[in-house]
Design a protein around this motif. Structure first.
Motif, mmCIF file in Angstrom:
data_model
loop_
_atom_site.group_PDB
_atom_site.id
_atom_site.type_symbol
_atom_site.label_atom_id
_atom_site.label_comp_id
_atom_site.label_asym_id
_atom_site.label_seq_id
_atom_site.Cartn_x
_atom_site.Cartn_y
_atom_site.Cartn_z
ATOM 1 N N VAL A 60 0.861 -1.166 0.000
ATOM 2 C CA VAL A 60 0.000 0.000 0.000
ATOM 3 C C VAL A 60 0.900 1.219 0.000
ATOM 4 N N LEU A 61 0.837 1.994 -1.055
ATOM 5 C CA LEU A 61 1.738 3.124 -1.197
ATOM 6 C C LEU A 61 1.161 4.363 -0.529
ATOM 7 N N LEU A 62 1.488 4.533 0.719
ATOM 8 C CA LEU A 62 1.069 5.695 1.484
ATOM 9 C C LEU A 62 2.295 6.547 1.757
ATOM 10 N N LEU A 63 2.094 7.816 1.962
ATOM 11 C CA LEU A 63 3.223 8.699 2.211
ATOM 12 C C LEU A 63 3.621 8.661 3.682
ATOM 13 N N SER A 97 -4.139 -5.468 -15.899
ATOM 14 C CA SER A 97 -4.303 -4.163 -15.268
ATOM 15 C C SER A 97 -4.239 -4.228 -13.744
ATOM 16 N N SER A 98 -3.368 -3.413 -13.167
ATOM 17 C CA SER A 98 -3.269 -3.295 -11.713
ATOM 18 C C SER A 98 -4.606 -2.834 -11.129
ATOM 19 N N ASN A 99 -5.279 -1.965 -11.825
ATOM 20 C CA ASN A 99 -6.579 -1.468 -11.397
ATOM 21 C C ASN A 99 -7.579 -2.617 -11.234
ATOM 22 N N GLN A 100 -7.566 -3.558 -12.162
ATOM 23 C CA GLN A 100 -8.486 -4.696 -12.091
ATOM 24 C C GLN A 100 -8.156 -5.609 -10.913
ATOM 25 N N TRP A 101 -6.867 -5.858 -10.695
ATOM 26 C CA TRP A 101 -6.477 -6.684 -9.544
ATOM 27 C C TRP A 101 -6.925 -6.004 -8.247
ATOM 28 N N ALA A 102 -6.616 -4.724 -8.114
ATOM 29 C CA ALA A 102 -6.905 -4.000 -6.868
ATOM 30 C C ALA A 102 -8.400 -3.883 -6.607
ATOM 31 N N ASN A 103 -9.123 -3.378 -7.590
ATOM 32 C CA ASN A 103 -10.531 -3.044 -7.373
ATOM 33 C C ASN A 103 -11.516 -4.181 -7.610
ATOM 34 N N ASN A 104 -11.269 -5.011 -8.607
ATOM 35 C CA ASN A 104 -12.239 -6.046 -8.949
ATOM 36 C C ASN A 104 -11.918 -7.417 -8.371
ATOM 37 N N VAL A 113 -9.524 -4.085 -2.900
ATOM 38 C CA VAL A 113 -8.698 -3.249 -2.025
ATOM 39 C C VAL A 113 -8.083 -2.164 -2.909
ATOM 40 N N ALA A 114 -8.735 -1.025 -2.983
ATOM 41 C CA ALA A 114 -8.308 0.047 -3.884
ATOM 42 C C ALA A 114 -6.875 0.502 -3.638
ATOM 43 N N GLU A 115 -6.403 0.392 -2.388
ATOM 44 C CA GLU A 115 -5.046 0.834 -2.058
ATOM 45 C C GLU A 115 -3.964 0.010 -2.759
ATOM 46 N N LEU A 116 -4.306 -1.146 -3.282
ATOM 47 C CA LEU A 116 -3.328 -1.980 -3.982
ATOM 48 C C LEU A 116 -3.052 -1.478 -5.397
ATOM 49 N N TYR A 117 -3.888 -0.569 -5.879
ATOM 50 C CA TYR A 117 -3.711 -0.040 -7.227
ATOM 51 C C TYR A 117 -2.361 0.661 -7.335
#
Length: 158
Positions: A12-15, A121-128, A132-136
């Motif tokens: 999870v890429l958080l600052l 797509s990273s978006n598909q793995w994360a969201n669908n 877990v949207a944070e994995l995008y």
């Protein structure tokens, strides 16, 4: 096939820059026989019986207008989801290599493995897939594998 645990490991890429691991989410625990990446901590954890789980054993593809894993293996049983936060100094590639080495040391059978854009797509793995949207993240820095060992199946995504 009975699922004992599905492991979801996400970067999870958080600052923030962590010198030491934070506290795990209350009630969480590491998957059996799979040590966590050093200084990482659990940010999300859930566990429960599922009547059916589709373990991805292929990349994300558009099939009949729907983006989903190209191949799946259907299982049922106890589903455990664990999402770790890893200090920013470590790359997804390094984290993935750590877990892959650990899986190989317990003789896990790798069902499918991909990296970068070959995963889809990273978006598909994360969201669908993981929900877990944070994995995008950036498609070229993603890594995924599905594996089985004994009566446990695992999905690993960084």
């Amino acid at each position: 096939m009975l699922i004992r645990a599905i492991v979801q490991i996400g970067l999870v890429l958080l600052l923030s820059v962590a010198v030491q691991a934070e506290e795990d989410v209350r009630g969480s625990e590491d998957p059996q026989h799979l040590p966590r990446f050093p200084l990482s901590w659990i940010v999300s954890y859930s566990e429960g019986k599922v009547p059916e789980y589709a373990l991805a054993t292929g990349p994300m593809k558009k099939l009949e207008g729907v983006i989903s894993p190209e191949k799946i293996e259907i299982s049922k049983g106890l589903l455990t989801r664990v999402t770790y936060r890893v200090p920013d100094a470590h790359t997804p590639k390094k984290i993935f290599a750590y877990y892959l080495k650990n899986l190989q040391s317990i003789n896990a059978e790798i069902l499918f493995q991909c990296s970068s854009r070959q995963c889809g797509s990273s978006n598909q793995w994360a969201n669908n897939y993981f929900d877990v949207a944070e994995l995008y993240g950036i498609d070229r820095t993603q890594y995924y594998l599905s594996a089985t060992t004994g009566n446990m199946q695992l999905a690993l995504y960084t």
